[in-house]
Write a protein that holds these residues in place. Structure first.
Motif, PDB file in Angstrom:
ATOM      1  N   LEU A   1       0.894  -0.902  -0.232  1.00 56.89           N
ATOM      2  CA  LEU A   1       0.011   0.333  -0.540  1.00 56.89           C
ATOM      3  C   LEU A   1       0.924   1.065  -0.181  1.00 56.89           C
ATOM      4  CD1 LEU A   1      -2.962   0.643   0.020  1.00 56.89           C
ATOM      5  CD2 LEU A   1      -2.764   1.221   2.579  1.00 56.89           C
TER       6      LEU A   1
ATOM      7  N   PRO B   1      -6.823   0.140  -3.301  1.00 54.51           N
ATOM      8  CA  PRO B   1      -7.266  -0.601  -2.416  1.00 54.51           C
ATOM      9  C   PRO B   1      -8.080  -0.623  -2.478  1.00 54.51           C
ATOM     10  CG  PRO B   1      -5.963   1.050  -1.433  1.00 54.51           C
ATOM     11  CD  PRO B   1      -6.352   1.621  -2.773  1.00 54.51           C
TER      12      PRO B   1
ATOM     13  N   GLU C   1      -8.631  -3.982   2.849  1.00 49.08           N
ATOM     14  CA  GLU C   1      -7.150  -3.656   3.337  1.00 49.08           C
ATOM     15  C   GLU C   1      -7.257  -1.855   3.314  1.00 49.08           C
ATOM     16  OE1 GLU C   1      -5.776  -5.804  -1.025  1.00 49.08           O
ATOM     17  OE2 GLU C   1      -6.612  -3.997  -1.245  1.00 49.08           O
ATOM     18  N   TRP C   2      -8.122  -0.778   2.665  1.00 47.68           N
ATOM     19  CA  TRP C   2      -7.203   0.077   3.552  1.00 47.68           C
ATOM     20  C   TRP C   2      -7.878   0.243   5.075  1.00 47.68           C
ATOM     21  CZ3 TRP C   2      -9.103   4.099   6.397  1.00 47.68           C
ATOM     22  CH2 TRP C   2      -8.738   5.627   6.173  1.00 47.68           C
TER      23      TRP C   2
ATOM     24  N   ALA D   1      -3.012   0.619  -4.509  1.00 42.68           N
ATOM     25  CA  ALA D   1      -1.521  -0.594  -3.925  1.00 42.68           C
ATOM     26  C   ALA D   1      -1.499  -1.776  -5.161  1.00 42.68           C
ATOM     27  CB  ALA D   1      -3.071  -1.266  -3.606  1.00 42.68           C
TER      28      ALA D   1
END
Length: 378
Positions: free
Chosen positions: A186, A246, A250-251, A374
């Motif tokens: 990321l 992302p 995921e974030w 990402a």
């Protein structure tokens, strides 16, 4: 009881209204396109940024406030033009007059699902979300840089965490355990103006407006989701690696950095941790600070709260009911509204919570919206 928010008002059918039986500190969505438009207008009506009124006209070209929006645009542009002309004829060194003055922190719309969130005056303090069911990474992974023009990346190890928050905002419910089985990388920072301009120079991205005089190391903003897709497509070609936005899971996983508290640094606001208007110095009203001006979270990621709202890949859903639990993007055909995360420099600290989420129409550019990239670790 409920945290007060504005939901994004772009091609949506949600409005904010107080439901009977709930505290007046809490707001819930109802269906009314007319009220959507009114709330949208209320959020920008005091702005001195022509782009805010252009965003309204794009969404409501024949809206009830369209004539006033057009008049405001003409007035702001005439004022900027007149100031520029006066400046050019004086013998003193001319002062810069932007094409459209940025919105003041008190008059800017709040991106709580409408252009930039109008900070609430009263907001109940939410309880911390449930603790994660499995360990999440709490230390930074190694740094990666795939090409000279590429943003620096931080490797994020796989793991599990509790996503969302069972208190306050209905869109953050239900809190649910998500397991991300594979490492990913990321952006260490949001994509900067300089990095965006490299894509512009290559002819792959459009030049951004209203940022010419900003620090080149400030995050790129006034960017739509579609613009961000152009950038990651160019970056993939330039680097030979498969870049993308992302996913929302995921974030939040990365933003929490192994924590399960309201903010990544704890349950209480702490000055100097995020770039927001009441988060402490350094702060400026006319734009986000340079990336990395505030502390990194435990994973070594900067500006996950504040700076600019960050686009993620997911389509907007009004709650997490039936959301995937493996960290993949939650998409759907013909999606128009996309998720943004993290809050911006124009917002108050209540928007810095790790669980806070909003939406925007993917084609709309708004001054406080940016992104970070990402890619897989394969």
């Amino acid at each position: 009881m409920w945290r007060r928010r504005l939901l994004p008002l772009v091609l949506s059918t949600c409005i904010l209204a107080v439901w009977p039986g709930w505290s007046t500190a809490g707001l819930l969505p109802q269906n009314s396109s007319e009220q959507v438009e009114i709330t949208f207008w209320d959020s920008i009506k005091d702005s001195r940024n022509a782009g805010d009124y252009e965003a309204y006209l794009k969404t409501y070209p024949n809206g009830r406030f369209a004539p006033l929006a057009k008049a405001r645009i003409a007035s702001l542009r005439a004022s900027a033009s007149g100031a520029s002309s006066a400046s050019s004829t004086t013998s003193a060194a001319p002062a810069h007059v932007p094409a459209a003055p940025p919105a003041s922190p008190t008059g800017a719309p709040a991106p709580a699902p409408a252009p930039i969130p109008v900070p609430p005056t009263q907001r109940a303090q939410p309880a911390p979300p449930a603790r994660p069911a499995a360990a999440t990474p709490s230390t930074a992974g190694h740094e990666i840089k795939d090409c000279a023009a590429c943003p620096a990346l931080i490797e994020v190890a796989p793991g599990s965490f509790t996503m969302g928050n069972n208190k306050n905002d209905p869109s953050e419910k239900p809190a649910h355990v998500v397991t991300i089985a594979h490492a990913f990388a990321l952006g260490k920072y949001p994509v900067t103006i300089a990095q965006w301009n490299a894509c512009v120079a290559a002819g792959a991205c459009q030049r951004l407006t209203d940022i010419a005089d900003h620090d080149q190391n400030a995050p790129a903003h006034n960017v739509s989701w579609d613009d961000a897709q152009q950038y990651v497509k160019w970056l993939t070609k330039a680097s030979g690696k498969a870049y993308r936005l992302p996913t929302e899971a995921e974030w939040e996983y990365a933003a929490r950095g192994g924590t399960a508290t309201r903010y990544w640094w704890g349950d209480q606001m702490s000055q100097g941790k995020a770039n927001c208007k009441d988060c402490g110095q350094p702060w400026r009203a006319d734009g986000p600070n340079a990336v990395g001006s505030f502390a990194a979270n435990p994973l070594g990621l900067y500006d996950m709260g504040g700076g600019v709202w960050e686009w993620v890949s997911d389509c907007w859903h009004s709650s997490y009911k039936n959301a995937p639990v493996d960290g993949r993007a939650w998409d759907q055909p013909y999606c128009e509204a996309r998720v943004i995360r993290g809050g911006s420099w124009l917002d108050g600290h209540d928007y810095m919570l790790s669980s806070t989420r909003f939406k925007y129409d993917q084609s709309v550019r708004y001054t406080a919206n940016g992104f970070r990239v990402a890619r897989e670790m394969k």
